[in-house]
Design a protein around this motif. Structure first.
Motif: not given
Length: 128
Positions: A10-12, A52-61, A120-127
């Motif tokens: 994530v950007d922020d 868990q979903l880690l909201l990770e900073p976009i710091s790696h080049p 990011n783009l996130i997909q939601i899904i229903t089976e």
């Protein structure tokens, strides 16, 4: 073996936390300061002890070019299961979420894709 944690870059982190909790409905699990960022995770309210979903900073080049290429090609970085894609699409649209793909019936699943406002783009899904 089971999935315990996965990341979304994530950007922020503060903006991402607000979106993922206030709009999507996840709950904050960890917010541990690590240098100028945090180990910041969210979980589903339906599975507070689950993955868990880690909201990770976009710091790696390498992250920004990778993520930008996925977005340019319309490829979601993550997929979240919902009970009813059509209902969730309407709820999120009412909350101001922008969709890049409306609900689409693919016979065995129904999917939709949205912009998470954090790069990011996130997909939601229903089976079915």
């Amino acid at each position: 073996m089971r999935i315990s944690l996965t990341s979304v870059y994530v950007d922020d982190q503060a903006k991402a936390l607000a979106f993922y909790t206030d709009v999507l409905g996840f709950r904050k699990r960890h917010d541990i300061p690590v240098g100028s960022h945090s180990w910041l995770t969210v979980v589903s309210p339906d599975a507070p002890d689950g993955p868990q979903l880690l909201l990770e900073p976009i710091s790696h080049p390498a992250v920004r070019p990778y993520r930008d290429a996925l977005v340019a090609d319309g490829i979601p970085v993550a997929q979240f299961a919902v009970d009813d894609v059509y209902a969730e699409h309407e709820r999120l649209r009412a909350a101001g979420v922008e969709f890049t793909q409306p609900p689409t019936d693919l016979e065995t699943v129904t999917v939709a894709v949205f912009d998470d406002t954090c790069g990011n783009l996130i997909q939601i899904i229903t089976e079915q």
